[in-house]
Design a protein around this motif. Structure first.
Motif, PDB file in Angstrom:
ATOM      1  N   TRP A  37       0.856  -1.205   0.000  1.00 34.44           N
ATOM      2  CA  TRP A  37       0.000   0.000   0.000  1.00 34.44           C
ATOM      3  C   TRP A  37       0.882   1.241   0.000  1.00 34.44           C
ATOM      4  CZ3 TRP A  37      -0.499   3.783   3.931  1.00 34.44           C
ATOM      5  CH2 TRP A  37      -1.628   4.618   3.850  1.00 34.44           C
ATOM      6  N   VAL A  74      -4.120   0.130   8.256  1.00 33.01           N
ATOM      7  CA  VAL A  74      -3.622  -0.391   6.987  1.00 33.01           C
ATOM      8  C   VAL A  74      -3.274  -1.871   7.126  1.00 33.01           C
ATOM      9  CG1 VAL A  74      -1.711  -0.262   5.331  1.00 33.01           C
ATOM     10  CG2 VAL A  74      -2.792   1.846   6.156  1.00 33.01           C
ATOM     11  N   GLN A  77      -6.218  -4.325   7.307  1.00 30.37           N
ATOM     12  CA  GLN A  77      -6.908  -4.650   6.053  1.00 30.37           C
ATOM     13  C   GLN A  77      -6.230  -5.779   5.292  1.00 30.37           C
ATOM     14  OE1 GLN A  77      -9.785  -3.116   6.201  1.00 30.37           O
ATOM     15  NE2 GLN A  77      -8.740  -2.151   7.949  1.00 30.37           N
ATOM     16  N   ASP A 357      -2.737   5.112  -3.278  1.00 29.20           N
ATOM     17  CA  ASP A 357      -3.855   5.538  -2.427  1.00 29.20           C
ATOM     18  C   ASP A 357      -3.537   6.924  -1.878  1.00 29.20           C
ATOM     19  OD1 ASP A 357      -6.182   5.546  -0.991  1.00 29.20           O
ATOM     20  OD2 ASP A 357      -5.644   3.910   0.359  1.00 29.20           O
ATOM     21  N   ASN A 359      -5.967   9.208  -0.248  1.00 26.39           N
ATOM     22  CA  ASN A 359      -6.789   9.701   0.861  1.00 26.39           C
ATOM     23  C   ASN A 359      -7.738  10.824   0.448  1.00 26.39           C
ATOM     24  OD1 ASN A 359      -7.563   9.533   3.623  1.00 26.39           O
ATOM     25  ND2 ASN A 359      -6.285  11.271   4.151  1.00 26.39           N
ATOM     26  N   CYS A 361     -10.670  10.322  -1.278  1.00 27.92           N
ATOM     27  CA  CYS A 361     -11.962   9.706  -0.931  1.00 27.92           C
ATOM     28  C   CYS A 361     -13.149  10.452  -1.521  1.00 27.92           C
ATOM     29  CB  CYS A 361     -12.099   9.562   0.585  1.00 27.92           C
ATOM     30  SG  CYS A 361     -10.839   8.488   1.298  1.00 27.92           S
ATOM     31  N   LEU A 369      -8.522   3.624   1.065  1.00 26.72           N
ATOM     32  CA  LEU A 369      -8.793   3.777   2.492  1.00 26.72           C
ATOM     33  C   LEU A 369      -9.020   5.242   2.837  1.00 26.72           C
ATOM     34  CD1 LEU A 369      -6.027   1.417   3.968  1.00 26.72           C
ATOM     35  CD2 LEU A 369      -8.350   0.818   3.231  1.00 26.72           C
ATOM     36  N   ARG A 371      -8.268   7.621   5.618  1.00 26.20           N
ATOM     37  CA  ARG A 371      -7.419   7.705   6.815  1.00 26.20           C
ATOM     38  C   ARG A 371      -8.056   8.547   7.911  1.00 26.20           C
ATOM     39  NH1 ARG A 371      -1.952   9.611   3.778  1.00 26.20           N
ATOM     40  NH2 ARG A 371      -2.381   8.526   1.801  1.00 26.20           N
ATOM     41  N   SER A 375     -11.680   4.017   7.804  1.00 28.11           N
ATOM     42  CA  SER A 375     -12.691   3.164   7.179  1.00 28.11           C
ATOM     43  C   SER A 375     -12.258   2.857   5.750  1.00 28.11           C
ATOM     44  CB  SER A 375     -14.055   3.851   7.177  1.00 28.11           C
ATOM     45  OG  SER A 375     -14.002   5.073   6.452  1.00 28.11           O
ATOM     46  N   VAL A 376     -12.901   1.876   5.145  1.00 35.19           N
ATOM     47  CA  VAL A 376     -12.606   1.505   3.768  1.00 35.19           C
ATOM     48  C   VAL A 376     -13.481   2.333   2.841  1.00 35.19           C
ATOM     49  CG1 VAL A 376     -12.561  -0.357   2.077  1.00 35.19           C
ATOM     50  CG2 VAL A 376     -11.944  -0.822   4.459  1.00 35.19           C
ATOM     51  N   LEU A 382     -10.448  -3.021  -2.606  1.00 33.82           N
ATOM     52  CA  LEU A 382      -9.766  -3.760  -1.549  1.00 33.82           C
ATOM     53  C   LEU A 382     -10.041  -5.254  -1.665  1.00 33.82           C
ATOM     54  CD1 LEU A 382      -8.029  -3.613   1.018  1.00 33.82           C
ATOM     55  CD2 LEU A 382     -10.150  -3.395   2.332  1.00 33.82           C
TER      56      LEU A 382
END
Length: 443
Positions: A37, A74, A77, A357, A359, A361, A369, A371, A375-376, A382
């Motif tokens: 990741w 992290v 997961q 990734d 962050n 979102c 993810l 941060r 949460s996912v 994933l």
């Protein structure tokens, strides 16, 4: 005398520990690293004129300061490694001394990962393009200067981390812009890139300690799989089996990164032969399963089958909200399928996947993810990563040879695969198959 004996015993244990580190080959470590990741858009920003304290660059492109809790999440997961894209050059003074406070903060984050027994890939990432975009100027004076600066940076980084064990890997650059489509002298670019890679390797090895044996990661031209196949850029190293090659994967562009239709082509909303939508102009027309398989197989043929593991240091694709008239369910299935298929083919061919990734979102994005909320954000991605990695066995270190690989355990005893790594429900009526990691044939 008793005290002297304790000192001798302690030194002996230290020597055993160091020897254990030295015994870890790149391939043995790679077998234990996937999936990986990226702590993306976090430690690589700069320069940022709107920020007065360079330590605050960490939140310049995303809003979360890295914590132990984030790294714990992290790991929870199922990720086994963290790649830390990191700037250094922009944190230097006029003599290329890295700011101590910045170095301390990077070390804090590395320690979060090490505490969780995660592997860490620490690189020099973009860094205002000081070396990655330098290939247009390949005068001897410029190349020598860049080699010297790269060496100074990596000697400082390596000295700070010289006592860390094999869980820490160094990667010299990120995406060196060499031999790309716009290059007017690809051979010259390659020769220069090799010099930069060599300067990195030499600098780290010179610092001694565990760096004398540490696994190092070098980048293919433009981190391209095709260019990695066309050109050999592996530098010289006096340590056997201690080198990895890095490539990145964002294909097909129309599916992974394109955000609007163009005159030369449309976005791909639907990827994978099972996910096409009849009548849509947004079905993938290239870059699907066969292409993906071919890309990973190139890495096997040239590198991993010869004992050089490959890390796919970045990969990802946009998850979109479908416009009216398009099918969200088929797009979502495409997202899962892209991640699953890529990770399966990567692992099957000895390539360690590290998902990108950032962050952010939001959609469209390739974020996994959140941060801030721990949460996912993208369950589809994933799930695809984890199930793709678990679907096949790492090809070069078996369960008997190494207890490292955690992805062998989810497979049921006596699992059966075809030669492409697909799991079978039973032994085929005729032909070759793999059972318990051994090649078998039924006539």
């Amino acid at each position: 005398m008793k005290h002297f004996g304790q000192i001798i015993i302690s030194l002996f244990i230290f020597q055993l520990s160091f020897s254990g580190v030295a015994a870890q080959t790149a391939m043995e470590i790679a077998a234990d690293m996937y999936p990986g990741w990226n702590l993306g858009n976090t430690m690589e920003p700069g320069p940022c004129n709107w920020i007065s304290d360079p330590l605050d660059y960490e939140t310049a492109w995303q809003g979360s300061r890295t914590t132990q809790e984030i790294i714990d999440f992290v790991k929870a997961q199922g990720f086994r490694s963290v790649r830390i894209p990191c700037a250094w050059y922009v944190h230097c003074d006029a003599n290329y001394n890295i700011d101590t406070k910045w170095m301390d903060r990077v070390q804090e984050i590395v320690d979060y990962c090490i505490k969780d027994s995660l592997y860490v890939v620490l690189n020099d990432h973009y860094d205002n393009g000081w070396i990655e975009h330098s290939f247009a100027d390949r005068t001897e004076q410029s190349v020598q200067k860049n080699c010297a600066i790269l060496g100074m940076l990596w000697r400082q980084i390596a000295n700070r981390f010289r006592n860390y064990d094999h869980h820490l890997l160094f990667a010299g650059m990120n995406e060196p812009d060499a031999a790309g489509d716009s290059s007017k002298d690809k051979e010259g670019d390659i020769a220069t890139l090799i010099r930069y890679e060599q300067a990195f390797v030499n600098a780290v090895r010179q610092t001694g300690g565990n760096n004398a044996k540490r696994v190092l990661v070098v980048q293919s031209p433009s981190t391209s799989i095709d260019l990695a196949t066309d050109y050999d850029v592996m530098p010289q190293d006096n340590v056997p089996d201690a080198m990895m090659l890095e490539v990145h994967f964002y294909s097909p562009y129309n599916f992974t990164m394109m955000t609007k239709d163009e005159s030369w082509g449309n976005q791909f909303f639907y990827w994978g032969v099972a996910n096409h939508v009849t009548g849509s102009k947004h079905n993938a027309t290239w870059g699907e399963e066969t292409y993906m398989q071919s890309q990973m197989r190139q890495m096997k043929n040239k590198y991993t089958s010869k004992g050089i593991p490959v890390i796919m240091g970045e990969f990802g694709t946009l998850w979109r909200v479908m416009p009216e008239g398009e099918r969200q369910d088929k797009h979502d299935a495409s997202i899962y399928s892209w991640y699953f298929t890529l990770c399966r083919y990567a692992v099957y061919n000895g390539v360690v996947p590290f998902v990108w990734d950032t962050n952010a979102c939001h959609r469209p994005s390739m974020d996994i993810l959140n941060r801030k909320t721990l949460s996912v954000f993208n369950e589809l991605a994933l799930k695809g990563i984890m199930e793709g990695c678990a679907a096949v066995k790492w090809p070069y270190v078996t369960a008997v040879e190494s207890p490292l690989n955690p992805h062998l355990s989810p497979l049921a005893p006596h699992s059966i695969f075809d030669l492409e790594g697909h799991r079978l429900s039973q032994v085929p009526e005729r032909g070759f198959y793999i059972k318990d990691g051994k090649k078998c044939v039924k006539k």
